[in-house]
Design a protein around this motif. Structure first.
Motif, short mmCIF file in Angstrom:
data_model
loop_
_atom_site.label_atom_id
_atom_site.label_comp_id
_atom_site.label_asym_id
_atom_site.label_seq_id
_atom_site.Cartn_x
_atom_site.Cartn_y
_atom_site.Cartn_z
N PHE A 93 16.30 -16.12 -5.90
CA PHE A 93 17.04 -17.35 -5.64
C PHE A 93 16.10 -18.48 -5.21
O PHE A 93 16.32 -19.65 -5.56
N VAL A 94 15.06 -18.15 -4.44
CA VAL A 94 14.08 -19.17 -4.05
C VAL A 94 13.33 -19.66 -5.29
O VAL A 94 13.10 -20.86 -5.47
N GLY A 95 12.94 -18.74 -6.14
CA GLY A 95 12.22 -19.12 -7.36
C GLY A 95 13.02 -20.04 -8.25
O GLY A 95 12.46 -20.95 -8.87
N LEU A 96 14.33 -19.83 -8.28
CA LEU A 96 15.18 -20.66 -9.13
C LEU A 96 15.27 -22.11 -8.67
O LEU A 96 15.71 -22.97 -9.43
N VAL A 97 14.85 -22.39 -7.45
CA VAL A 97 14.80 -23.78 -7.00
C VAL A 97 13.75 -24.54 -7.80
O VAL A 97 13.91 -25.74 -8.08
N HIS A 98 12.70 -23.86 -8.20
CA HIS A 98 11.53 -24.53 -8.78
C HIS A 98 11.34 -24.29 -10.26
O HIS A 98 10.43 -24.87 -10.86
N ILE A 99 12.17 -23.47 -10.88
CA ILE A 99 11.89 -23.05 -12.24
C ILE A 99 13.18 -23.03 -13.07
O ILE A 99 14.28 -22.90 -12.52
N LYS A 100 13.05 -23.19 -14.37
CA LYS A 100 14.20 -23.14 -15.26
C LYS A 100 14.86 -21.76 -15.24
O LYS A 100 14.19 -20.75 -15.09
N ALA A 101 16.17 -21.74 -15.41
CA ALA A 101 16.90 -20.47 -15.46
C ALA A 101 16.42 -19.60 -16.62
O ALA A 101 16.29 -18.38 -16.49
N SER A 102 16.16 -20.22 -17.77
CA SER A 102 15.73 -19.47 -18.93
C SER A 102 14.35 -18.85 -18.72
O SER A 102 14.11 -17.70 -19.10
N LEU A 103 13.44 -19.58 -18.08
CA LEU A 103 12.11 -19.05 -17.80
C LEU A 103 12.17 -17.97 -16.73
O LEU A 103 11.39 -17.00 -16.76
N GLU A 104 13.08 -18.12 -15.78
CA GLU A 104 13.27 -17.09 -14.75
C GLU A 104 13.61 -15.75 -15.37
O GLU A 104 13.07 -14.71 -15.00
N ARG A 105 14.51 -15.75 -16.34
CA ARG A 105 14.93 -14.50 -16.97
C ARG A 105 13.79 -13.88 -17.76
O ARG A 105 13.65 -12.66 -17.79
N ILE A 106 12.96 -14.71 -18.38
CA ILE A 106 11.83 -14.19 -19.15
C ILE A 106 10.85 -13.47 -18.22
O ILE A 106 10.39 -12.36 -18.52
N ILE A 107 10.53 -14.11 -17.07
CA ILE A 107 9.59 -13.50 -16.13
C ILE A 107 10.19 -12.25 -15.49
O ILE A 107 9.54 -11.20 -15.38
N LEU A 108 11.45 -12.33 -15.08
CA LEU A 108 12.10 -11.20 -14.42
C LEU A 108 12.22 -10.00 -15.35
O LEU A 108 12.24 -8.85 -14.90
N PHE A 109 12.25 -10.27 -16.64
CA PHE A 109 12.42 -9.22 -17.64
C PHE A 109 11.21 -8.29 -17.73
O PHE A 109 11.28 -7.25 -18.38
N VAL A 110 10.09 -8.62 -17.05
CA VAL A 110 8.88 -7.79 -17.13
C VAL A 110 8.90 -6.63 -16.14
O VAL A 110 7.94 -5.86 -16.09
N TYR A 111 9.98 -6.47 -15.36
CA TYR A 111 9.95 -5.43 -14.33
C TYR A 111 9.70 -4.02 -14.88
O TYR A 111 9.09 -3.20 -14.18
N PRO A 112 10.11 -3.68 -16.14
CA PRO A 112 9.76 -2.34 -16.63
C PRO A 112 8.25 -2.11 -16.73
O PRO A 112 7.78 -0.98 -16.53
N THR A 113 7.48 -3.16 -17.00
CA THR A 113 6.02 -2.99 -17.05
C THR A 113 5.48 -2.69 -15.66
O THR A 113 4.55 -1.90 -15.50
N ILE A 114 6.07 -3.32 -14.64
CA ILE A 114 5.63 -3.08 -13.26
C ILE A 114 5.99 -1.65 -12.84
O ILE A 114 5.22 -0.99 -12.14
N VAL A 115 7.16 -1.17 -13.28
CA VAL A 115 7.55 0.21 -12.99
C VAL A 115 6.52 1.18 -13.55
O VAL A 115 6.09 2.13 -12.88
N LEU A 116 6.10 0.95 -14.80
CA LEU A 116 5.08 1.80 -15.42
C LEU A 116 3.79 1.79 -14.61
O LEU A 116 3.18 2.84 -14.37
N LEU A 117 3.33 0.60 -14.22
CA LEU A 117 2.07 0.49 -13.49
C LEU A 117 2.17 1.13 -12.10
O LEU A 117 1.22 1.81 -11.66
#
Length: 301
Positions: A93-117
């Motif tokens: 929610f803090v990040g969404l103050v500074h960034i587009k909603a569409s870009l937020e979803r793109i970045i947030l969508f990488v969590y499976p890569t973090i799970v792997l690492l």
């Protein structure tokens, strides 16, 4: 219901769940128009969803088999509720103050890569060459989409992107750490209790920082808070669970790529957000990378 009909029904409710989840960022951005801060809209989300999770916790506790749970089990559950639903949501929610909603979803969508690492470094689980390549592809897409936005919008995008990445990291940590604990409680019971912990953390945070006044917002803010809680949190969580049960996690991984796309479309309609061609290309690369990771992980499970 015939098997083929059941499969397509599972696809349909899975897509609906993904689209509803994706609408959260758009509704949060709409709420910010009324000059409220991230903690305030997060509070309203938790206030409206809290009764649902109390009821679900009671129902799941009555249906659950009698098992012996240690004090440490409950402490770990509280920790993961704090980590995965309170911190991850607050950072988002803090990040969404500074960034587009569409870009937020793109970045947030990488969590499976973090799970792997995280699994690789802490649990010593191997990563295949295909998965390594997919991780590289995913972060290449992030660099393309994010780098172009920095040039357009400036340093605030870096700050917003950092918070969204922290959200993805904390949520991925929750997924990795809670995997061994969920079988002890059951999925519904664990999720309900973890969400209750998260709600209490938000209530405490808000009470300490801003007091307990809840009745000074415009009515539109309450409406958006209710929609975020019910239609972008509670309902899609069970639609996604039902879809995975009906079509399998590997098939669900395929349709999960609709998430960033639906956010881009919704943000364009309701927020008048526009992505450059380079950002759209980066988003497609991210989706391809996550699909490769999800399908490879599902086939190995």
């Amino acid at each position: 219901m015939q098997q083929s009909n059941r499969f397509w029904y599972g696809i349909g409710i899975g897509i609906l769940g993904i689209v509803l989840f994706s609408s959260k960022a758009v509704m949060v951005k709409l709420a910010y128009v009324y000059e409220i801060d991230p903690l305030e809209i997060l509070l309203l989300r938790m206030v409206f969803s809290f009764p649902f999770y109390i009821v679900l916790a009671v129902i799941s506790a009555r249906r659950a088999e009698r098992t012996t749970l240690s004090k440490n089990d409950w402490l770990w559950l509280a920790f993961f509720g704090f980590l995965g639903y309170y911190l991850a949501s607050y950072f988002d929610f803090v990040g969404l103050v500074h960034i587009k909603a569409s870009l937020e979803r793109i970045i947030l969508f990488v969590y499976p890569t973090i799970v792997l690492l995280l699994n690789r470094f802490f649990l010593r689980q191997p990563i295949s060459k295909v998965q390594m390549a997919a991780i590289g592809i995913t972060y290449l897409g992030i660099v393309l989409a994010f780098g172009d936005e920095v040039q357009i919008s400036g340093d605030n995008t870096i700050l917003g992107g950092a918070f969204i990445l922290l959200s993805a990291l904390t949520y991925a940590s929750y997924l990795v750490g809670s995997g061994w604990l969920i079988p002890k409680f059951g999925v519904m019971q664990f999720t309900s209790y973890a969400m209750i912990v998260s709600c209490l953390c938000v209530f405490l945070h808000y009470g300490i920082s801003q007091g307990f006044s809840l009745f000074h917002y415009p009515w539109e803010v309450y409406g958006l808070g209710f929609l975020i809680a019910v239609f972008a949190t509670v309902i899609p969580s069970y639609l996604v669970s039902a879809s995975i049960k009906m079509i399998s996690s590997s098939n669900f991984a395929i349709i999960a790529g609709i998430g960033p796309i639906s956010t881009i479309v919704l943000a364009s309609i309701f927020l008048n957000e526009q992505l450059s061609l380079l950002q759209i290309f980066g988003a497609l690369i991210v989706i391809i990378g996550i699909l490769l990771i999800s399908l490879k992980t599902s086939s190995r499970a």
